[in-house]
Design a protein around this motif. Structure first.
Motif, PDB file in Angstrom:
ATOM      1  N   GLU A 132       0.861  -1.190   0.000  1.00  0.00           N
ATOM      2  CA  GLU A 132       0.000   0.000   0.000  1.00  0.00           C
ATOM      3  C   GLU A 132       0.894   1.237   0.000  1.00  0.00           C
ATOM      4  O   GLU A 132       1.285   1.743   1.061  1.00  0.00           O
ATOM      5  CB  GLU A 132      -0.918   0.010   1.227  1.00  0.00           C
TER       6      GLU A 132
ATOM      7  N   TYR B 279      -3.700  -6.567   6.444  1.00  0.00           N
ATOM      8  CA  TYR B 279      -3.388  -5.975   7.750  1.00  0.00           C
ATOM      9  C   TYR B 279      -3.851  -6.850   8.907  1.00  0.00           C
ATOM     10  O   TYR B 279      -3.154  -6.994   9.905  1.00  0.00           O
ATOM     11  CB  TYR B 279      -4.011  -4.577   7.853  1.00  0.00           C
TER      12      TYR B 279
ATOM     13  N   LEU C  64       1.495  -0.302  10.092  1.00  0.00           N
ATOM     14  CA  LEU C  64       0.514  -0.941  10.988  1.00  0.00           C
ATOM     15  C   LEU C  64       0.379  -0.037  12.208  1.00  0.00           C
ATOM     16  O   LEU C  64       1.204  -0.050  13.107  1.00  0.00           O
ATOM     17  CB  LEU C  64       0.989  -2.340  11.391  1.00  0.00           C
TER      18      LEU C  64
ATOM     19  N   LEU D 245     -11.166  -0.996   5.317  1.00  0.00           N
ATOM     20  CA  LEU D 245     -10.513  -2.297   5.180  1.00  0.00           C
ATOM     21  C   LEU D 245     -10.912  -3.176   6.366  1.00  0.00           C
ATOM     22  O   LEU D 245     -10.845  -2.724   7.522  1.00  0.00           O
ATOM     23  CB  LEU D 245      -8.998  -2.141   5.180  1.00  0.00           C
TER      24      LEU D 245
ATOM     25  N   GLY E 120      -8.701  -3.352   9.541  1.00  0.00           N
ATOM     26  CA  GLY E 120      -7.769  -2.230   9.489  1.00  0.00           C
ATOM     27  C   GLY E 120      -8.006  -1.242  10.617  1.00  0.00           C
ATOM     28  O   GLY E 120      -9.017  -1.297  11.328  1.00  0.00           O
ATOM     29  N   PHE E 121      -7.069  -0.323  10.773  1.00  0.00           N
ATOM     30  CA  PHE E 121      -7.148   0.702  11.830  1.00  0.00           C
ATOM     31  C   PHE E 121      -8.431   1.520  11.682  1.00  0.00           C
ATOM     32  O   PHE E 121      -9.059   1.897  12.666  1.00  0.00           O
ATOM     33  CB  PHE E 121      -5.931   1.611  11.720  1.00  0.00           C
TER      34      PHE E 121
ATOM     35  N   LEU F  69      -9.297   5.910   4.650  1.00  0.00           N
ATOM     36  CA  LEU F  69      -7.969   5.310   4.519  1.00  0.00           C
ATOM     37  C   LEU F  69      -6.924   6.395   4.780  1.00  0.00           C
ATOM     38  O   LEU F  69      -7.260   7.579   4.785  1.00  0.00           O
ATOM     39  CB  LEU F  69      -7.798   4.760   3.082  1.00  0.00           C
TER      40      LEU F  69
HETATM   41  O1  6CS Z   1      -2.770   0.108  10.409  1.00  0.00           O
HETATM   42  C1  6CS Z   1      -3.704  -0.124   9.642  1.00  0.00           C
HETATM   43  O2  6CS Z   1      -4.539  -1.049   9.850  1.00  0.00           O
HETATM   44  C2  6CS Z   1      -3.848   0.765   8.422  1.00  0.00           C
HETATM   45  N1  6CS Z   1      -2.573   1.178   7.976  1.00  0.00           N
HETATM   46  C3  6CS Z   1      -2.373   1.537   6.724  1.00  0.00           C
HETATM   47  C4  6CS Z   1      -1.059   2.085   6.289  1.00  0.00           C
HETATM   48  N2  6CS Z   1      -3.334   1.445   5.795  1.00  0.00           N
HETATM   49  C5  6CS Z   1      -4.635   0.954   6.095  1.00  0.00           C
HETATM   50  C6  6CS Z   1      -4.676   0.132   7.349  1.00  0.00           C
HETATM   51  O3  6CS Z   1      -5.983   0.020   7.736  1.00  0.00           O
END
Ligand code: 6CS
Length: 294
Positions: free
Chosen positions: A60, A99, A118, A168, A171-172, A210
């Motif tokens: 990504e 992720y 991450l 996602l 995802g975060f 995102l």
């Molecule tokens: O840490 C995460 O889950 C998120 N980090 C990035 C660079 N992209 C999307 C992801 O959800």
């Protein structure tokens, strides 16, 4: 060199090959001594012996990018590679993974470190040992051109029950919406960033949440989407290298060398090359970013 890791492939067959490799290359590794005994070797020592560490990545850009020749680049892997060199480990081998599989794969010894953007938060910091921050960045929405529903904040989604936000899975950003208690009916889970963009262009979502720079990289291929300014009411996101909790020696040495590297022109050059603010990660600690809810 690149390996694609998908849970089913690992469980089916590749896992076995990988398991063979794993036994040779992790469990902080075992090696035969001169007396024929088997000695446990730390991940750090194993990396020095093998000449590389295996790194979990996502492909990504600008956080991680895999070139046609299979080589791994991006803000996080480029810093990892340079810092490991100062520790006597010459290379990294990338393993592409979603992720939500990065931490399980790390703790299952499928790779030795995660360097993929991450982002730090409570649940992740409880499961892995993060280095001090390498990258601090922001979140944005990808919306149809003109942002017809004028979505610019997390509050906008909360205040408009008909708004649908793509994120996602695992995802975060999914965590951001969970922490904000956005009803699940408004959340559209997608498996990867391309599906997130398609959810917006197909009107299955009004926006795709995102990182700002990831969206900017995606719209280079898809101008039907535009990127909002960084979202004010989204948490500050920061990431560093993530190691297994047991790799205390590796983490300590990495943090020591990373602190030196962050004050070099080489660090600034890598951050600027990928569009990150080279100063942003200098004013914050992993402990602070690990306070992020979720
Ligand atoms: O840490 C995460 O889950 C998120 N980090 C990035 C660079 N992209 C999307 C992801 O959800």
């Amino acid at each position: 060199m690149i390996r694609h890791y998908s849970r089913s492939a690992a469980m089916r067959g590749v896992g076995v090959i990988a398991a063979g490799l794993l036994l040779a290359g992790s469990l902080s590794a075992c090696s035969a001594t001169s007396t024929g005994d088997v000695a446990e070797v730390s991940t750090l020592q194993n990396g020095k012996d093998l000449g590389y560490l295996r790194v979990g990545i996502a492909n990504e850009p600008p956080y991680t990018e895999v070139n046609a020749d299979g080589s791994v680049h991006g803000g996080e892997p480029d810093v990892l590679r340079e810092v490991l060199k100062t520790m006597g480990i010459g290379e990294i081998q990338g393993v592409i993974t979603p992720y939500d599989a990065m931490i399980p794969g790390l703790n299952a010894n499928r790779w030795d470190v995660v360097a993929a953007g991450l982002f730090m938060k409570q649940s992740r910091c409880a499961a892995v040992a993060y280095s001090e921050p390498v990258i601090v960045s922001t979140e944005s929405y990808g919306t149809p051109v003109g942002n017809p529903k004028n979505i610019t904040t997390i509050a906008d989604a909360l205040d408009n029950p008909d708004f649908k936000i793509a994120v996602l899975s695992g995802g975060f950003e999914e965590g951001i919406l969970k922490t904000a208690e956005l009803p699940e009916s408004q959340v559209v889970l997608v498996k990867d960033s391309r599906s997130g963009m398609e959810a917006v262009t197909a009107n299955r979502a009004d926006a795709f949440l995102l990182p700002t720079l990831s969206l900017k990289s995606l719209v280079e291929q898809d101008p039907s989407i535009e990127v909002t300014d960084p979202i004010d009411d989204a948490p500050r996101t920061g990431s560093g290298a993530a190691f297994r909790k047991g790799d205390t020696e590796l983490l300590a040495e990495y943090n020591k060398q990373l602190a030196i590297f962050k004050d070099t022109q080489a660090y600034t050059d890598i951050m600027v090359k990928w569009g990150f603010d080279p100063e942003a990660a200098k004013g914050v600690t992993a402990a602070e970013l690990c306070k992020n809810e979720g």
